[in-house]
Design a protein around this motif. Structure first.
Motif, short mmCIF file in Angstrom:
data_model
loop_
_atom_site.label_atom_id
_atom_site.label_comp_id
_atom_site.label_asym_id
_atom_site.label_seq_id
_atom_site.Cartn_x
_atom_site.Cartn_y
_atom_site.Cartn_z
N TYR A 28 0.88 -0.97 -0.05
CA TYR A 28 0.05 -0.04 0.14
C TYR A 28 0.90 1.21 -0.07
O TYR A 28 0.55 2.08 -0.81
CB TYR A 28 -0.94 -0.04 1.15
CG TYR A 28 -1.85 1.28 1.14
CD1 TYR A 28 -2.93 1.27 0.54
CD2 TYR A 28 -1.29 2.26 2.12
CE1 TYR A 28 -3.80 2.42 0.79
CE2 TYR A 28 -2.32 3.53 2.13
CZ TYR A 28 -3.50 3.61 1.55
OH TYR A 28 -4.35 4.64 1.57
N ASP A 29 1.92 1.39 0.82
CA ASP A 29 2.82 2.37 0.82
C ASP A 29 3.45 2.69 -0.63
O ASP A 29 3.85 3.87 -0.82
CB ASP A 29 3.85 2.30 1.76
CG ASP A 29 3.18 2.36 3.39
OD1 ASP A 29 2.15 2.87 3.44
OD2 ASP A 29 3.79 1.95 4.42
N ALA A 30 3.68 1.49 -1.19
CA ALA A 30 4.42 1.58 -2.49
C ALA A 30 3.51 2.26 -3.64
O ALA A 30 4.12 2.44 -4.67
CB ALA A 30 5.01 0.31 -2.79
N GLY A 31 2.04 2.30 -3.19
CA GLY A 31 1.10 2.71 -4.41
C GLY A 31 0.21 1.71 -4.66
O GLY A 31 -0.69 2.13 -5.39
N ALA A 32 0.13 0.49 -4.09
CA ALA A 32 -1.14 -0.36 -4.42
C ALA A 32 -2.25 0.15 -3.75
O ALA A 32 -2.27 0.22 -2.82
CB ALA A 32 -0.53 -1.69 -3.95
#
Length: 311
Positions: free
Chosen positions: A41-45
């Motif tokens: 999630y933090d990576a953009g997912a």
């Protein structure tokens, strides 16, 4: 979330997440799963599909499936979409969808039928019954010939059916199915990065990823390039990812059954990238030493595919 909003949410990369087990594969490490999902999630997912085939659906108990989906909901933000996998008997699917809805999931992905004998009208009744038993959005997963073009066309008109994951290596059939289906579903390429360009041209608005479990930035960059029509950048990223995807499709050592490397290769990539993975459960087995060495080489190629952003 209403159906139109869900259809828009599936115009994205769908992260089909792997499940970390303890060293003896006896238990799910839910804390490690939560950390993995939060890192993605933090990576953009923003779109997650737990309890799919990459998540070893058929090796999980019903109780584990329910907790895996709840873990995804709790580990992500309000702008994330979670579509939990469910398959088997109608009673099993209904039990899972009820639990997923209680957990705060947005949709259910109905697994490709694994019944020995099926009939097209029976399949229509099966999916209609699923749709009528839940307020979740419904994603249809096609992985073989049992779900015919005619059945998918009928199901596309149901309001609660928000997306179709098409995971058959037949771009001609995909294009014809998209053309023939009258409903406003979102078509998702279920064959991941290798087919991101070709299926996008024929109507796929998103795709699923297993490589995203350990290389989220690379697959999100590929999606961004395809979505923007930046084909040269997209091809460069796709070429970097493809060797790992080809490894996943292989039988593995001492085996004649297709794609047995699929999940263990993903878990090896997770280990290389510092995610928490653990072993696979039977009837899968881990990578051979030679295949693990190849996985490390192919992982490095993905990492070296810089710059990920547009020039």
């Amino acid at each position: 979330m209403n159906e139109d909003a869900l259809r828009r949410r599936f115009r994205d990369v769908a992260f089909t997440t792997a499940v970390p087990f303890t060293d003896d594969a006896a238990d799910v490490r839910y804390d490690a799963l939560a950390e993995n999902v939060a890192d993605l999630y933090d990576a953009g997912a923003r779109l997650f599909v737990p309890c799919g085939n990459t998540g070893e659906y058929y090796a999980l108990s019903e109780a584990e499936r329910k907790r895996v989906v709840r873990t995804h909901v709790e580990a992500t933000g309000d702008d994330a979409t979670v579509a939990g996998g469910a398959g088997g008997s109608l009673a099993t699917v209904r039990s899972l969808t009820d639990a997923y809805e209680d957990a705060g999931a947005d949709a259910v992905m109905v697994m490709h039928p694994d019944h020995t004998y099926v009939h097209e009208e029976g399949l229509r009744e099966y999916y209609r019954a699923v749709c009528e038993s839940t307020d979740l959005g419904v994603v249809i997963y096609k992985r073989g010939p049992e779900l015919t073009r005619e059945v998918l066309a009928d199901l596309s008109e149901r309001e609660s059916v928000v997306a179709v994951k098409f995971a058959v290596n037949d771009v001609k059939e995909f294009a014809a199915t998209v053309a023939d289906a009258p409903g406003e579903v979102t078509w998702v390429n279920g064959l991941a990065e290798r087919f991101a360009l070709s299926y996008a041209v024929e109507g796929a608005a998103g795709y699923t990823t297993g490589v995203g479990n350990f290389a989220p930035e690379a697959t999100l960059a590929l999606f961004e390039a395809v979505d923007a029509g930046e084909w040269e950048r997209a091809r460069r990223l796709q070429r970097a990812i493809r060797p790992f995807e080809d490894l996943r499709e292989e039988t593995g050592e001492g085996n004649s059954l297709a794609a047995a490397n699929n999940v263990p290769a993903v878990k090896e990539g997770m280990r290389l990238a510092g995610y928490r993975a653990g072993p696979v459960r039977p009837p899968l087995t881990g990578l051979s030493e030679a295949d693990a060495d190849r996985a490390a080489d192919y992982y490095d190629r993905i990492v070296d595919a810089q710059p990920l952003t547009a020039d």
